[in-house]
Design a protein around this motif. Structure first.
Motif, mmCIF file in Angstrom:
data_model
loop_
_atom_site.group_PDB
_atom_site.id
_atom_site.type_symbol
_atom_site.label_atom_id
_atom_site.label_comp_id
_atom_site.label_asym_id
_atom_site.label_seq_id
_atom_site.Cartn_x
_atom_site.Cartn_y
_atom_site.Cartn_z
ATOM 1 N N UNK A 1 -24.421 -23.835 -2.170
ATOM 2 C CA UNK A 1 -24.979 -23.013 -1.093
ATOM 3 C C UNK A 1 -25.080 -23.810 0.211
ATOM 4 N N UNK A 2 -25.651 -24.997 0.129
ATOM 5 C CA UNK A 2 -25.888 -25.827 1.316
ATOM 6 C C UNK A 2 -24.597 -26.233 2.023
ATOM 7 N N UNK A 3 -23.507 -26.340 1.267
ATOM 8 C CA UNK A 3 -22.241 -26.800 1.832
ATOM 9 C C UNK A 3 -21.227 -25.674 2.023
ATOM 10 N N UNK A 4 -21.672 -24.431 1.906
ATOM 11 C CA UNK A 4 -20.810 -23.282 2.178
ATOM 12 C C UNK A 4 -19.645 -23.127 1.220
ATOM 13 N N UNK B 1 -16.678 -23.128 -7.761
ATOM 14 C CA UNK B 1 -16.744 -23.798 -6.449
ATOM 15 C C UNK B 1 -16.034 -25.142 -6.491
ATOM 16 N N UNK B 2 -16.294 -25.930 -7.533
ATOM 17 C CA UNK B 2 -15.678 -27.258 -7.635
ATOM 18 C C UNK B 2 -14.160 -27.124 -7.696
ATOM 19 N N UNK B 3 -13.671 -26.214 -8.545
ATOM 20 C CA UNK B 3 -12.217 -26.027 -8.684
ATOM 21 C C UNK B 3 -11.582 -25.607 -7.359
ATOM 22 N N UNK B 4 -12.183 -24.642 -6.711
ATOM 23 C CA UNK B 4 -11.614 -24.065 -5.493
ATOM 24 C C UNK B 4 -11.552 -25.068 -4.344
ATOM 25 N N UNK B 5 -12.486 -26.004 -4.290
ATOM 26 C CA UNK B 5 -12.587 -26.920 -3.151
ATOM 27 C C UNK B 5 -12.153 -28.348 -3.469
#
Length: 73
Positions: free
Chosen positions: A63-66, A19-23
């Protein structure tokens, strides 16, 4: 002398690291004298979004931030 293999397996897309990498988030790993290292997570704009965090807190934030990809059920 043989060179060390520095290639790493890519993070699972729905893991915190994926998630961190992708966003565009940045992970700061902080080693400790004893115990597991801690992590600070910075948003794409550079603001600290999670401090001294663990896996469960990171997953909850994703989860909370989509930030998770839809499941393929």
């Amino acid at each position: 002398m043989e060179a060390a293999n520095t290639s790493q397996k890519p993070a699972s897309p729905n893991s915190p690291n994926g998630c961190w990498d992708r966003h565009g988030y940045r992970v700061e790993r902080i080693d400790q004298a004893m115990g597991a290292p801690t992590r600070n997570i910075y948003g794409p704009d550079g603001t600290l979004v999670l401090e001294d965090t663990d896996y469960d807190e990171e997953m909850a934030y994703c989860r909370e931030h989509g930030l998770l990809l839809p499941s393929e059920d």
